[in-house]
Design an enzyme around this catalytic site. Structure first.
Site, short mmCIF file in Angstrom:
data_model
loop_
_atom_site.label_atom_id
_atom_site.label_comp_id
_atom_site.label_asym_id
_atom_site.label_seq_id
_atom_site.Cartn_x
_atom_site.Cartn_y
_atom_site.Cartn_z
N TYR A 73 -13.93 3.29 -12.93
CA TYR A 73 -13.13 1.80 -12.30
C TYR A 73 -14.07 0.08 -12.35
CZ TYR A 73 -10.96 -0.44 -8.22
OH TYR A 73 -9.81 -0.81 -7.42
N CYS B 136 5.13 -4.54 4.16
CA CYS B 136 4.07 -4.88 5.38
C CYS B 136 2.94 -4.95 4.96
CB CYS B 136 5.09 -4.32 6.56
SG CYS B 136 4.54 -2.45 6.67
N CYS C 209 9.88 0.25 0.23
CA CYS C 209 8.58 -0.41 0.34
C CYS C 209 9.03 -2.00 1.14
CB CYS C 209 7.40 -0.37 -0.78
SG CYS C 209 6.20 -1.36 0.10
N TYR D 155 -15.82 -3.83 -7.55
CA TYR D 155 -17.05 -3.32 -7.46
C TYR D 155 -17.79 -3.23 -8.30
CZ TYR D 155 -13.92 -1.59 -3.68
OH TYR D 155 -13.01 -1.27 -2.28
N ARG E 169 2.34 1.61 -3.00
CA ARG E 169 3.30 1.33 -2.06
C ARG E 169 4.26 1.77 -1.84
NH1 ARG E 169 1.84 -4.33 -0.82
NH2 ARG E 169 1.96 -4.71 -2.85
N PRO F 222 -4.28 4.92 -8.51
CA PRO F 222 -5.28 5.76 -7.15
C PRO F 222 -4.83 4.41 -6.08
CG PRO F 222 -6.77 5.20 -9.26
CD PRO F 222 -4.83 4.83 -9.54
N GLU G 265 -9.53 8.56 -9.50
CA GLU G 265 -10.74 7.23 -9.76
C GLU G 265 -12.35 7.61 -9.46
OE1 GLU G 265 -9.58 3.37 -8.08
OE2 GLU G 265 -9.64 4.12 -6.08
N ASP H 113 -3.43 -8.71 -5.27
CA ASP H 113 -3.21 -7.38 -5.83
C ASP H 113 -2.20 -6.53 -4.97
OD1 ASP H 113 -4.04 -5.04 -8.07
OD2 ASP H 113 -4.65 -4.28 -6.11
FE1 SF4 Z 1 3.22 0.20 3.30
FE2 SF4 Z 1 4.44 -1.44 4.79
FE3 SF4 Z 1 5.62 -0.53 2.17
FE4 SF4 Z 1 5.00 1.64 4.01
S1 SF4 Z 1 6.63 -0.14 4.08
S2 SF4 Z 1 4.46 1.20 2.57
S3 SF4 Z 1 3.78 0.27 5.47
S4 SF4 Z 1 3.75 -1.86 2.53
#
Ligand code: SF4
Ligand code: ADP
Length: 692
Positions: A175, A351, A348, A180, A325, A29, A104, A270
């Site tokens: 969850y 960022c 990824c 939470y 990500r 999730p 979730e 996380d």
């Molecule tokens: Fe997120 Fe940057 Fe990875 Fe794209 S490249 S999933 S914006 S962390």
């Protein structure tokens, strides 16, 4: 190409209670910013991941009751039957590709401030969750739940689970993470109850146990029941009967869920930014879980390397490779590994621009994947491209993020593309920025694109040569794209909150000077009103070079906007560790080569600081001379057969890398959207989604 047998284990089916996942790729999730108000956008976003090979695809947080209202942050709901249809669109899209759909279910407790519903937030003991950041601050404090409230919560969870089943989900979550409500019951400092839900660990875990039981009763053997839980804080607390409270919690619930989805407690750990954490950073916290249960375990860690994934499985850390990500940056990551094309994975970069979109309250965006969130709205598929409409050749001047993305997309469409850059290496701003502390991983933006461009036959790459208008006219390409980026200015910042007055005196530098190798003499003041990552990263770099550094900003925090990307607390920690003095809410008014004068942005009170060099990270202006020179010669353009000259990326409007990539991609998708050989790119219509 076929799959490397080394990765076979990743493609084994795995049972989760009554359902079976087709492989070990599990999109956990994660927030999409899409809510029930954008059901088509959301279904397409999730469906594309299933198409790309993710064996399980989950929603983000889905509220089970109006007392869990996160507004203005985006969240989905399953409050009554009218919400079912919107979710069913997503489960259909996921099932179409043979994947399982997970939901979730979520109650935010004291963390959701119910700004819209105005219901007093629920909590174990009436203790507020008091964020120190404006974006999360509120001034309605929670109330303590009584026995009736606990019954209500269990009923909402059960009702949510039944609706989830009707919407077609295969995996239904309890969850207990990230601050939470069920997580709030687990923490001894926060849960101060003296009834059966507080005190001993067995009591604190009771609510989660009951939530699991009512969910199981609601879904029978039709759906699997997953438990998502944050273990970081509990792992730090010694247990009475086991190594830590985390061990005790997992031991007490071991076989109750069909799946354990384990994670960290706060967004910065996380969803750790790559500047401060490597791939697999959760392992020291969650490594014990598999030893305490026979149920399958999923966890995340920004996994993009198939060898690291295999090692997680073989070493008995995880059963499923969780991805949030990595699945956004490349929805086709599993299929690429399956086809022996793992070198094509668009990794990824960590960022966290995707997280910033949630904080912004908008659909997810991604630096690496410009099609994220645009699958339905713009019809952009991450791996499929419209064929060329003509045999026109294109010249792209500038090989930074915008130019490279534009080139790669045009080339994948089948157009003949030439990319030229003045610098000896392609990459634009990344060539400098990735040499700053922590930013190396961001180089993947250029690496992935260059890797692909070098492999395509219809691409010519010319680094190391600045082009002027005469050169471009002589090359006679049909379409010219100007991706020449932007320059940092020496502008200061006015009390009206916009840049004003250029400080063009000796010993004043910009990031462009540093990129050229200038190392300013200390003591240095870095004056940042850009307020994203660069000012902070430059201050760290100068401190590494033993300069006495003061970081000074108009905002209330160092690198203030990095709150949006989870980096802010880590930036502050890094600056303090490096001995950088931080001065907030200040703007520079004067510099004489020995001292700077800074004024408080509110009171105007001035102070002087010793300073031999001043680095201004403020405003950028497009590097637009080449564009203007070409546009001033319409007759020559026509004679040369040049139909269009278009600016993209920072050369059009300076911004973060994510915007440059998006701009380059948009051009490549849309420049021929009108007539086959138009003399101006046709803007695509803005397609709107509506609640069902
Ligand atoms: Fe997120 Fe940057 Fe990875 Fe794209 S490249 S999933 S914006 S962390
Ligand atoms: P963006 O983020 O928009 O891609 P960058 O500043 O990262 O912008 O990249 C712009 C690139 O354009 C740089 O690599 C720069 O060397 C290149 N460039 C600028 N002017 C010219 C020119 N006249 N000829 C060739 N390349 C140029």
């Amino acid at each position: 190409m076929s799959r490397n047998p080394r990765f076979d284990v990743l493609f084994e089916p795995v049972r989760i209670g009554p359902v079976t996942a087709p492989n070990r790729f599990y999109q956990v999730p994660h927030a999409s910013g899409m809510t029930n108000a954008l059901p088509q956008v959301r279904a397409a976003f999730r469906g594309v991941k299933a198409e790309g090979g993710w064996g399980v695809v989950c929603t983000g947080a889905v509220s089970i009751h109006p007392s869990s209202d996160d507004s203005p942050l985006p969240f989905a709901s399953l409050w009554d039957d009218r919400d079912i249809r919107a979710h069913a669109l997503m489960t259909d899209a996921v099932h179409e590709h043979g994947a399982l759909a997970g939901i979730e279910l979520w109650h935010g407790g004291a963390c959701s401030l119910n700004r819209t519903s105005r219901i007093a937030p629920l909590s174990p003991s009436g203790m507020p969750w008091m964020s120190t950041h404006l974006g999360f601050m509120g001034n309605l404090r929670p109330r303590a739940m009584d026995a009736g409230d606990i019954k209500d919560l269990l009923r909402w969870q059960a009702d949510g689970a039944k609706r989830a089943m009707r919407a077609g989900f295969d995996i239904v979550y309890v969850y207990a993470g990230m601050g939470y409500l069920p997580y709030e019951f687990l923490l001894p400092e926060y849960n101060q109850r003296s009834d059966a839900y507080g005190g001993s660990i067995a009591n604190r875990v009771r609510l989660v146990r009951e939530l699991l039981a009512v969910t199981r009763d609601a879904v029978g053997d039709r759906c699997a029941v997953a438990l998502r839980i944050s273990l970081e804080e509990l792992r730090g607390k010694p247990g009475t009967n086991a190594e830590s409270e985390a061990h005790e919690v997992v031991g007490l619930l071991a076989e109750l869920p069909d799946l354990w989805d384990v994670k960290m407690d706060s967004s910065p750990t996380d969803c750790a930014p790559s500047r401060f954490a490597a791939e697999g950073s959760h392992e020291p916290i969650i490594d014990f879980v598999k030893r305490s249960t026979n149920r399958p375990v999923v966890g995340v860690g920004r996994f993009t390397s198939p060898d690291v994934m295999v090692s997680q499985i073989k070493r008995g850390i995880l059963d499923f490779i969780g991805g949030a990500r990595p699945s956004i940056a490349d929805p086709f990551l599993p299929n690429k590994i399956n086809a022996g094309r793992e070198h094509e994975i668009r990794e990824c970069i960590g960022c966290n621009i995707c997280i910033s979109s949630w904080h912004d309250g908008v659909p997810v965006r991604c630096t690496q994947n410009p099609t994220a969130g645009e699958e339905w709205r713009s019809g952009w598929h991450p791996e499929r491209f419209a064929p060329p409409k003509s045999a026109a050749a294109l010249l792209i001047v500038g090989g930074g993020p915008a130019g490279l993305e534009c080139a790669v997309t045009l080339a994948r469409r089948g157009y003949a593309v030439t990319v030229a850059d003045a610098a000896p290496e392609f990459g634009g701003r990344l060539n400098f920025e990735t040499r700053l502390p922590g930013l190396r991983t961001w180089g993947r933006v250029a690496d992935w694109r260059l890797g692909l461009l070098r492999s395509l036959p219809n691409v010519s790459l010319y680094p190391g040569g600045a082009l002027d208008a005469d050169d471009i006219l002589a090359l006679e390409h049909r379409h010219v794209v100007i991706a020449t980026g932007a320059r940092w200015t020496k502008m200061l910042f006015s009390s009206l909150e916009f840049p004003m007055g250029e400080l063009d005196v000796p010993q004043v530098y910009t990031p462009d000077d540093l990129a050229l190798g200038v190392l300013p003499e200390g003591p240095v003041v870095v004056f940042d009103f850009d307020n994203y990552y660069l000012g902070g990263a430059i201050a760290l770099r100068l401190a590494e070079h033993s300069r006495a550094v003061t970081y000074l900003t108009t905002a209330g925090n160092a690198s203030a906007w990095t709150f949006m990307t989870n980096e802010l607390p880590l930036v502050h920690r890094a600056l303090c560790k490096a001995g950088v003095a931080i001065r907030t809410l200040q703007r520079i008014t004067r510099f004489d080569g020995e001292t700077v004068t800074a004024a408080d942005v509110y009171s105007g009170e001035e102070r002087r600081l010793p300073c031999r060099s001043l680095v201004i990270v403020g405003m950028r202006k497009p590097r637009a001379e080449l564009y203007r020179a070409l546009m001033a010669r319409p007759t020559d353009l026509e004679t040369a057969g040049i139909a269009t000259v278009t600016r993209i990326g920072d050369a059009l409007a300076p911004g973060a890398i994510v915007h440059a990539v998006h701009s380059g991609h948009r051009y490549a998708r849309e420049f021929d959207a009108g007539e086959a050989d138009a003399t101006a790119p046709a803007p695509a219509p803005y397609i709107r989604d509506f609640p069902l």
